[in-house]
Write a protein that holds these residues in place. Structure first.
Motif, PDB file in Angstrom:
ATOM      1  N   SER A 103      -5.362  -8.398  -1.564  1.00 36.24           N
ATOM      2  CA  SER A 103      -4.543  -8.873  -0.461  1.00 36.24           C
ATOM      3  C   SER A 103      -4.569  -7.822   0.651  1.00 36.24           C
ATOM      4  O   SER A 103      -4.350  -6.645   0.388  1.00 36.24           O
ATOM      5  CB  SER A 103      -3.116  -9.085  -0.968  1.00 36.24           C
ATOM      6  OG  SER A 103      -2.323  -9.629   0.042  1.00 36.24           O
ATOM      7  N   ILE A 104      -4.831  -8.250   1.879  1.00 36.17           N
ATOM      8  CA  ILE A 104      -5.014  -7.292   2.972  1.00 36.17           C
ATOM      9  C   ILE A 104      -4.131  -7.649   4.165  1.00 36.17           C
ATOM     10  O   ILE A 104      -3.968  -8.822   4.508  1.00 36.17           O
ATOM     11  CB  ILE A 104      -6.501  -7.272   3.435  1.00 36.17           C
ATOM     12  CG1 ILE A 104      -7.401  -6.693   2.332  1.00 36.17           C
ATOM     13  CG2 ILE A 104      -6.670  -6.459   4.722  1.00 36.17           C
ATOM     14  CD1 ILE A 104      -8.883  -6.768   2.628  1.00 36.17           C
ATOM     15  N   GLU A 105      -3.553  -6.608   4.786  1.00 35.61           N
ATOM     16  CA  GLU A 105      -2.856  -6.776   6.062  1.00 35.61           C
ATOM     17  C   GLU A 105      -3.789  -6.211   7.139  1.00 35.61           C
ATOM     18  O   GLU A 105      -4.148  -5.037   7.102  1.00 35.61           O
ATOM     19  CB  GLU A 105      -1.531  -5.982   6.046  1.00 35.61           C
ATOM     20  CG  GLU A 105      -0.784  -6.043   7.357  1.00 35.61           C
ATOM     21  CD  GLU A 105       0.299  -4.953   7.468  1.00 35.61           C
ATOM     22  OE1 GLU A 105       0.758  -4.464   6.416  1.00 35.61           O
ATOM     23  OE2 GLU A 105       0.628  -4.589   8.604  1.00 35.61           O
ATOM     24  N   VAL A 144      -4.608  -4.658  10.389  1.00 32.08           N
ATOM     25  CA  VAL A 144      -3.958  -3.904  11.461  1.00 32.08           C
ATOM     26  C   VAL A 144      -4.627  -4.262  12.779  1.00 32.08           C
ATOM     27  O   VAL A 144      -3.970  -4.495  13.796  1.00 32.08           O
ATOM     28  CB  VAL A 144      -4.077  -2.384  11.217  1.00 32.08           C
ATOM     29  CG1 VAL A 144      -3.313  -1.609  12.275  1.00 32.08           C
ATOM     30  CG2 VAL A 144      -3.595  -2.030   9.820  1.00 32.08           C
ATOM     31  N   THR A 197       1.106  -9.618  -4.848  1.00 31.52           N
ATOM     32  CA  THR A 197       0.301  -8.408  -4.733  1.00 31.52           C
ATOM     33  C   THR A 197       0.661  -7.713  -3.424  1.00 31.52           C
ATOM     34  O   THR A 197       0.839  -8.355  -2.404  1.00 31.52           O
ATOM     35  CB  THR A 197      -1.197  -8.764  -4.695  1.00 31.52           C
ATOM     36  OG1 THR A 197      -1.417  -9.802  -5.621  1.00 31.52           O
ATOM     37  CG2 THR A 197      -2.040  -7.567  -5.034  1.00 31.52           C
ATOM     38  N   LYS A 198       0.785  -6.411  -3.490  1.00 33.75           N
ATOM     39  CA  LYS A 198       1.112  -5.657  -2.275  1.00 33.75           C
ATOM     40  C   LYS A 198      -0.080  -5.704  -1.334  1.00 33.75           C
ATOM     41  O   LYS A 198      -1.224  -5.540  -1.749  1.00 33.75           O
ATOM     42  CB  LYS A 198       1.422  -4.205  -2.651  1.00 33.75           C
ATOM     43  CG  LYS A 198       2.031  -3.427  -1.494  1.00 33.75           C
ATOM     44  CD  LYS A 198       2.371  -2.006  -1.920  1.00 33.75           C
ATOM     45  CE  LYS A 198       2.919  -1.181  -0.771  1.00 33.75           C
ATOM     46  NZ  LYS A 198       2.040  -1.108   0.386  1.00 33.75           N
ATOM     47  N   LYS A 199       0.205  -5.962  -0.043  1.00 35.90           N
ATOM     48  CA  LYS A 199      -0.880  -5.999   0.935  1.00 35.90           C
ATOM     49  C   LYS A 199      -1.315  -4.597   1.314  1.00 35.90           C
ATOM     50  O   LYS A 199      -0.482  -3.721   1.528  1.00 35.90           O
ATOM     51  CB  LYS A 199      -0.437  -6.764   2.190  1.00 35.90           C
ATOM     52  CG  LYS A 199      -0.348  -8.251   1.949  1.00 35.90           C
ATOM     53  CD  LYS A 199      -0.267  -9.021   3.259  1.00 35.90           C
ATOM     54  CE  LYS A 199      -0.388 -10.509   2.988  1.00 35.90           C
ATOM     55  NZ  LYS A 199      -0.621 -11.258   4.211  1.00 35.90           N
ATOM     56  N   ILE A 200      -2.607  -4.413   1.406  1.00 37.60           N
ATOM     57  CA  ILE A 200      -3.135  -3.104   1.760  1.00 37.60           C
ATOM     58  C   ILE A 200      -3.598  -3.175   3.216  1.00 37.60           C
ATOM     59  O   ILE A 200      -4.171  -4.173   3.644  1.00 37.60           O
ATOM     60  CB  ILE A 200      -4.274  -2.691   0.783  1.00 37.60           C
ATOM     61  CG1 ILE A 200      -4.840  -1.333   1.130  1.00 37.60           C
ATOM     62  CG2 ILE A 200      -5.380  -3.720   0.719  1.00 37.60           C
ATOM     63  CD1 ILE A 200      -5.663  -0.730   0.003  1.00 37.60           C
ATOM     64  N   ARG A 201      -3.288  -2.126   3.994  1.00 45.14           N
ATOM     65  CA  ARG A 201      -3.584  -2.162   5.438  1.00 45.14           C
ATOM     66  C   ARG A 201      -5.064  -1.866   5.683  1.00 45.14           C
ATOM     67  O   ARG A 201      -5.654  -1.002   5.045  1.00 45.14           O
ATOM     68  CB  ARG A 201      -2.710  -1.156   6.187  1.00 45.14           C
ATOM     69  CG  ARG A 201      -1.222  -1.485   6.081  1.00 45.14           C
ATOM     70  CD  ARG A 201      -0.366  -0.400   6.723  1.00 45.14           C
ATOM     71  NE  ARG A 201      -0.445  -0.418   8.171  1.00 45.14           N
ATOM     72  CZ  ARG A 201      -0.835   0.609   8.913  1.00 45.14           C
ATOM     73  NH1 ARG A 201      -1.197   1.743   8.341  1.00 45.14           N
ATOM     74  NH2 ARG A 201      -0.863   0.523  10.233  1.00 45.14           N
TER      75      ARG A 201
END
Lengths: 112, 298
Positions: free
Chosen positions: B291-293, B295, A4-8
Motif C-alpha cells: 500500500s503506497i501514499e 507524495v 496495511t500501513k501506507k508507505i510514502r
C-alpha cells in the motif's frame, strides 16, 4: 482484516523513491558523477539528476539483497526525465525501486 | 604426442585474434571460393584415408543439398519405395552433413593449438576441414559424390549476436531458402514473414506452442492484445482500471493494470499477478509494496 500501513513514495514514471531513515550499512557509495537512476532501453531517456547535483548514489552489491539502490539528497534537487515533469526531492535519504511487471515464471523490471 | 601444461603470456595474447578470425569465418556471407573449397573437400577425404569423390556438386543452400540427395536416393529405390526413401533421406540429412563454415566454433579451438602452440602433427586430420570452413558452407559427403552448399547471402543478428530479423529471413541462401528468427528463437513462416508491427493478436489464440505465444505477446504488447481480444474488468478506480484478457493466451490468465501517465497522458498497461484484486494494490505491487501514499507523481 487489518489495514496495511501506507508507505510514502515519490514517483517519476517507473522510478519510485521511498524516504528512509538511514542508508543500510552494507551499501557502498559510488564514485562521484552524474546520478542516473534508470535508463530507457529503447528510448535512451533517463531518470537523472543534473551534473553537480548534491546527490550521493549508493549500491548494495550482495547478490541476495532485494533492494539494491539508495540515494542521499544533500540539498533539495530535481529528478529530471525527457518525458516526465521534474520531481523536487527534499534533502533526505531514499530507497530507489524500479517498477516491475509480472511474468508467470517471475517478474521483470519495466522496460521503457 | 606432446602435451601442453600451460600457455605463455605471448600465446595467451593471441587468443583474441582467433576469436575474431573464426567468428568472421562462421558468419561470412561472401560467395563460396569454389576452387579452394573443392581442393579442401579432396583433402578432407584424403585425411580420412579415403579416395576423393568422383563428383563434387554445388547447391545453393543446405536445404537444396538435402533435397538433391533425397532425389538421387529415391531414383535408385524400387518404384513403390521411392516416396518413403526420399522422406528417410531428407530426415537423416542434417546429421549426415559436415557444417563447413558453421563448424568454426570448434575448428577455431584446434586451429589455435595447431598454429600458436605448434601441435601440427596432432591436428593434421583437420587440414581439410579448416580449409573448407574458410571457403564454403555445408557439405554432404558420400563415397562417390560430395554435395557442397554455398554460403548464406544474408545473416542478420541482434545486438547480442542472436539470429534476428523483422519480416524477413534472418539467414538466407542464394536460392531464397532461409530461416526466420526473433532474438534467436526460430519462427514459423506464417509469423516470421510478417513485419512485427503487423503481427495479429488472433495468432495468440491459434498458436499451440507456448514459447511462440510468449514471443507473440511480447511483441504485440499487452495494450494491443487487450484491445483486440477484449477485456473483463476486475476493478476500476479513478482513471486506473484492472482487467483481464479472458482468452487463454498464456500459462495463466493475463491480468493487467491500465494506468494513465500523469506527464504524457498516455495510457499504458502493466501485467500483475492474478492475486491482486484492486487497482491500488496492483500498482503498489509493481513497486514491491502492499500500500503506497503518493507524495508526488509525474
Amino acid at each position: 482484516m487489518s489495514r496495511t500501513k501506507k508507505i510514502r513514495m515519490y514517483r517519476q514514471g517507473d522510478v519510485g523513491l521511498f524516504p528512509v531513515a538511514s542508508i543500510p550499512a552494507g551499501a557502498v557509495a559510488k564514485a562521484p558523477g552524474q546520478v542516473t537512476l534508470a535508463l530507457g532501453e529503447i528510448t535512451g531517456h533517463a531518470h537523472r539528476f543534473d551534473v553537480g547535483a548534491a546527490v550521493m548514489d549508493y549500491e548494495i552489491t550482495a547478490p541476495m539483497a532485494e533492494v539494491s539502490r539508495f540515494i542521499e539528497v544533500l540539498e533539495k534537487s530535481a529528478l529530471r526525465h525527457e518525458e516526465h515533469a521534474d520531481i523536487e526531492l527534499p534533502a533526505g535519504k531514499y530507497r530507489v525501486v524500479i517498477q516491475r511487471e509480472y511474468e508467470p515464471e517471475g517478474w521483470r523490471n519495466v522496460a521503457d | 604426442m606432446s602435451r601442453i601444461e600451460s600457455l605463455t603470456p605471448e600465446q595467451e595474447a593471441r587468443m583474441p585474434d582467433y576469436v575474431t578470425e573464426w567468428t568472421a569465418i562462421g558468419l561470412s556471407t561472401e560467395p563460396a571460393d569454389r576452387p579452394r573449397a573443392e581442393a579442401a573437400i579432396r583433402l578432407v577425404y584424403e585425411r580420412a584415408g579415403l579416395e576423393p569423390p568422383k563428383l563434387i556438386e554445388w547447391c545453393d543452400s543446405p536445404h537444396a543439398m538435402l533435397r538433391r540427395r533425397a532425389d538421387v536416393v529415391a531414383q535408385f529405390a524400387p518404384a513403390k519405395e521411392r516416396t518413403r526413401a526420399r522422406e528417410a533421406a531428407l530426415k537423416a540429412g542434417v546429421h549426415d552433413c559436415g557444417y563447413g563454415q558453421h563448424d568454426a566454433e570448434w575448428l577455431a579451438f584446434y586451429a589455435y593449438f595447431a598454429e600458436v602452440c605448434g601441435l601440427r602433427e596432432e591436428t593434421k586430420a583437420l587440414d581439410g576441414l579448416w580449409e573448407l570452413a574458410k571457403s564454403a558452407g555445408w557439405i554432404l559427403p558420400h563415397q562417390n559424390v560430395c554435395w557442397v552448399s554455398e554460403r548464406p547471402t544474408v545473416l542478420l543478428r541482434d545486438a547480442e549476436g542472436r539470429l534476428d530479423a523483422d519480416g524477413r529471413h534472418a539467414i538466407e541462401y542464394p536460392d531464397g531458402w532461409g530461416v526466420y528468427a526473433i532474438h534467436g528463437t526460430r519462427l514459423p513462416d506464417y509469423i516470421g514473414a510478417v513485419k512485427r508491427s503487423e503481427w495479429k493478436s488472433e495468432w495468440l489464440l491459434s498458436e499451440t506452442n507456448a514459447e511462440l505465444r510468449r514471443v507473440l505477446l511480447r511483441e504485440i504488447g499487452y495494450s494491443r492484445a487487450l484491445l483486440d481480444l477484449g477485456a473483463k474488468q476486475i476493478h476500476a478506480d479513478g482513471d486506473m482500471e484492472l482487467c483481464e484478457i479472458p482468452a487463454a493466451i498464456d500459462v495463466e490468465p493475463v491480468r493487467l493494470l491500465k494506468v494513465v501517465c500523469p506527464s504524457t497522458g498516455a495510457f499504458y498497461t502493466l501485467r500483475v499477478p492474478t492475486t491482486v484484486t484492486t487497482c491500488e494494490s496492483a500498482r503498489a505491487w509493481t513497486f514491491r509494496e502492499d500500500s503506497i501514499e503518493y507524495v508526488a507523481e509525474t
